[in-house]
Each structure stands twice: as structure tokens, then as C-alpha cells.
Design a protein around this motif. Sequence first.
Motif, short mmCIF file in Angstrom:
data_model
loop_
_atom_site.label_atom_id
_atom_site.label_comp_id
_atom_site.label_asym_id
_atom_site.label_seq_id
_atom_site.Cartn_x
_atom_site.Cartn_y
_atom_site.Cartn_z
N LEU A 116 0.83 -1.20 0.00
CA LEU A 116 0.00 0.00 0.00
C LEU A 116 0.87 1.26 0.00
O LEU A 116 0.54 2.25 -0.66
N GLY A 117 1.97 1.21 0.73
CA GLY A 117 2.90 2.34 0.70
C GLY A 117 3.48 2.54 -0.67
O GLY A 117 3.59 3.67 -1.17
N TYR A 118 3.85 1.46 -1.32
CA TYR A 118 4.40 1.53 -2.67
C TYR A 118 3.35 2.06 -3.64
O TYR A 118 3.65 2.89 -4.50
N ALA A 119 2.10 1.61 -3.48
CA ALA A 119 1.02 2.09 -4.34
C ALA A 119 0.80 3.58 -4.16
O ALA A 119 0.54 4.31 -5.13
N THR A 120 0.94 4.07 -2.94
CA THR A 120 0.79 5.50 -2.69
C THR A 120 1.84 6.30 -3.46
O THR A 120 1.53 7.31 -4.10
N VAL A 121 3.08 5.82 -3.42
CA VAL A 121 4.15 6.50 -4.17
C VAL A 121 3.85 6.48 -5.67
O VAL A 121 4.00 7.50 -6.36
#
Length: 176
Positions: A45-50
Motif C-alpha cells: 500500500l505504501g508503494y502504491a501511494t508513491v
Amino acid sequence: MATAVLVVGMVQEFLKYAAVRYTVYTTPQFDHRIDGVLYGASAGLGYATVLNVQYILDHGGVDLGVGAIRVAITALAQASFAGLSGYALGRAKFDRRPALWLPAAVGGAALLNGAVSVMLRDLPWVGGLDFRPEYGLVLAVLVAGTTFAFLFTRMRGLNAADERWAAEHPAGGSAP
């Protein structure tokens, strides 16, 4: 397809794997087999946010309808792929697994990532010249739903293994 899997998929999945493996994996907070799935999905999810912020900045903003669908697709896909690697990390930490267990898990997640990326590139154009982003959303929901259904089934087994260990070791402590 090969570039999507071998380059994009492997880089993305390794980064999410590394985010868990080289941070929380060795801490006392990673004390159950299921933690791998949870931390892996969180890294996804953090990677998707970026990725989503980068997409919006690169395009000077986005249409709200298409942008919302893209955000949902990216979040579902990245969280589910990283959940697979996280599952493997949880099993590797507490269970005896073969040496190729983790590379195979990251490779499998990369393969799924690449395949879905190719389908998401082509699927919204199915049926003519009109761009239909909702087709991509349906694909993302199906892939993420199937992946998380698999992971939830496996998590029940991981919880049962932790409960058996706790029953055999009443003195306490974390799971092996």
C-alpha cells in the motif's frame, strides 16, 4: 510481457520484499507467521501511494473518475502482490522452508505483477476505441480478491500453527 515481468515486476516486488525483510522482519514485532502478510500488504500500500502520487504529478493532475479508479487498481494490485511475498517471509521466519522459498515467492509475485500490468495496459481498450477504465478495476478486484482469498485461507493455517505452538509452550514467548 517479458519486460513487464523481468524488469518492472521484479524491481517492484523486490523493493516491497526488502521493505519488510530489512526493517520489521528482525524486530520483536514480527512475532507471528501472519505478520508477514500484514506487513507485506502494508508495504504494498505504501508503494502504491508513491506510484499514485508520481502518476498524478507526472500528469499535472488527473480526471477524478479515472484517477479514482487508477488509485483503487494500484492499491489492490500492489497490496495483494506484496502480501504473497509477506506470506513467504512469515513462513520462512518460523518454519523450515527450502533455500529457494523466498526468491520463488518474489518471482511469483513479480510474474503476477507483470501479467496484471500487461492486462491493465490492454484491457481498458477491449471492445473498440473507447477507453474503459472500469475493465481494469474489475480485473484488479478479481486478481486481488483471488490473491487475498488464498492468503486468508493460508492465514487461518498460520494462526492455527501459532495456537498449537502456544499450547505446547505455556511459558509464553513468541511463536518460533
